[in-house]
Enzyme design. Structure first.
Site, PDB file in Angstrom:
ATOM      1  NE  ARG A 230      48.453 157.230  27.628  1.00  0.00           N
ATOM      2  CZ  ARG A 230      48.389 158.738  28.626  1.00  0.00           C
ATOM      3  NH1 ARG A 230      49.105 158.694  29.695  1.00  0.00           N
ATOM      4  NH2 ARG A 230      48.157 159.602  27.961  1.00  0.00           N
ATOM      5  CD  GLU A 259      45.235 153.428  33.361  1.00  0.00           C
ATOM      6  OE1 GLU A 259      44.710 154.305  33.535  1.00  0.00           O
ATOM      7  OE2 GLU A 259      46.699 153.161  33.399  1.00  0.00           O
ATOM      8  CG  HIS A 277      46.917 157.425  35.807  1.00  0.00           C
ATOM      9  ND1 HIS A 277      46.219 156.688  33.859  1.00  0.00           N
ATOM     10  CD2 HIS A 277      47.814 158.299  35.278  1.00  0.00           C
ATOM     11  CE1 HIS A 277      46.873 157.364  33.326  1.00  0.00           C
ATOM     12  NE2 HIS A 277      47.619 158.068  33.582  1.00  0.00           N
TER      13      HIS A 277
END
Length: 311
Positions: A230, A259, A277
């Site tokens: 994360r 993000e 991601h």
């Protein structure tokens, strides 16, 4: 099954078909005015299917009087207020194990890309610079010291892969695990004794900025940081400063703060490899993850044991 499921995020098409065939579905992600739509359907919603980082706040949970289960797509569930869910007697599930291989493979890819400058070498060829000169030498990865922050399921899968590169593997986690790798009781000591620090620990307040300026300084000028966990686990501002100043050698990142907004200061650096991601983003794995969300919700409303309960 006469239950009403709110699908908050866009799931793989085949998974949505499963939900449509079994439940009455309400697709929040298709709506322009999401707040208005949520208010309209809130009295009838029995369950939620959601992908991180879509937030399921205490306010949302409170607004759904019939809500009984939240099926989360992903291992991490920090975007869901699990405490509020538990207080409201709402079950939360996640999708462990099915994505271990993909995330571990991504960790390997990022690591090799940083050490061997794979992305820069590709640009070098595409820009026809090879016609004028040789690409600069990169660094060897095999046989280096590889540290893992978080020795859970995915951490073990990463370590298994790194054995093939003859790496000296060590780790730090809250507790010593039943593994053969060297354990460091402090993150500082781990960072000081490895060439690569790979982060695969849960997000949330407990681990926020766990990797900070001090840890980066311990990692040192030849050190490489890999983050597939994360973005919140790393102090992003401190990381950018460390990369600019040569405090560490480079970084491979699949996750970021806020993000999908990645700061230009990070994008413009040449000693980073940045991914949007995609750690678990293969067709096969994303389907399996979505199917596990579906299976958990079906199990709940069939009065069967949940596959992967969080609370």
């Amino acid at each position: 099954m006469d239950k009403n499921i709110l699908i908050m995020s866009k799931f793989p098409h085949r998974v949505v078909e499963h939900f449509d065939e079994t439940f009455n579905t309400f697709k929040l992600y298709e709506e322009t005015d999401k707040q208005k739509y949520l208010k309209e359907v809130s009295p009838i919603i029995d369950g939620i299917a959601v992908m991180g980082p879509t937030v399921v706040s205490a306010e949302i949970i409170s607004s759904l009087p019939k809500l009984k289960i939240i099926g989360n797509f992903g291992v991490g569930f920090d975007a869901i207020d699990v405490k509020k869910a538990s207080d409201a007697n709402v079950k939360v599930t996640n999708t462990p194990d099915v994505l271990n291989d993909e995330v571990a493979d991504t960790a390997v890819a990022l690591t090799l890309s940083v050490y061997r400058q794979i992305i820069e070498a590709n640009k070098f060829l595409l820009n026809r610079l090879w016609l004028k000169s040789e690409f600069p030498l990169s660094r060897k990865f095999s046989g280096t010291k590889f540290g893992i922050l978080g020795m859970g399921r995915i951490g073990k899968a990463i370590a298994k892969r790194m054995e093939a590169f003859d790496c000296d593997i060590s780790y730090h986690s809250r507790n010593r695990k039943d593994v053969k790798y060297k354990y460091f009781s402090s993150l500082e000591n781990l960072a000081e004794n490895v060439d690569t620090l790979c982060i695969i620990t849960p997000g949330g307040e407990e681990t926020k900025h766990l990797v900070n300026k001090s840890i980066l300084e311990k990692l040192g000028k030849n050190g490489v940081l890999i983050n597939i966990a994360r973005g919140s686990v790393v102090d992003q501002k401190a990381l950018i400063e460390a990369l600019k100043a040569g405090v560490i050698s480079g970084a491979g990142l699949d996750v970021f703060d806020n993000e999908p907004n990645v700061p230009n200061d990070l994008i413009e650096l040449e000693n980073v490899v940045l991914l949007p991601h995609v750690g678990s983003a293969t067709i096969e794995t994303r389907y399996e993850m979505g199917k596990m969300v579906y299976d958990n919700i079906v199990a709940f409303f069939s009065n069967k044991k949940l596959l992967s309960p969080v609370n």
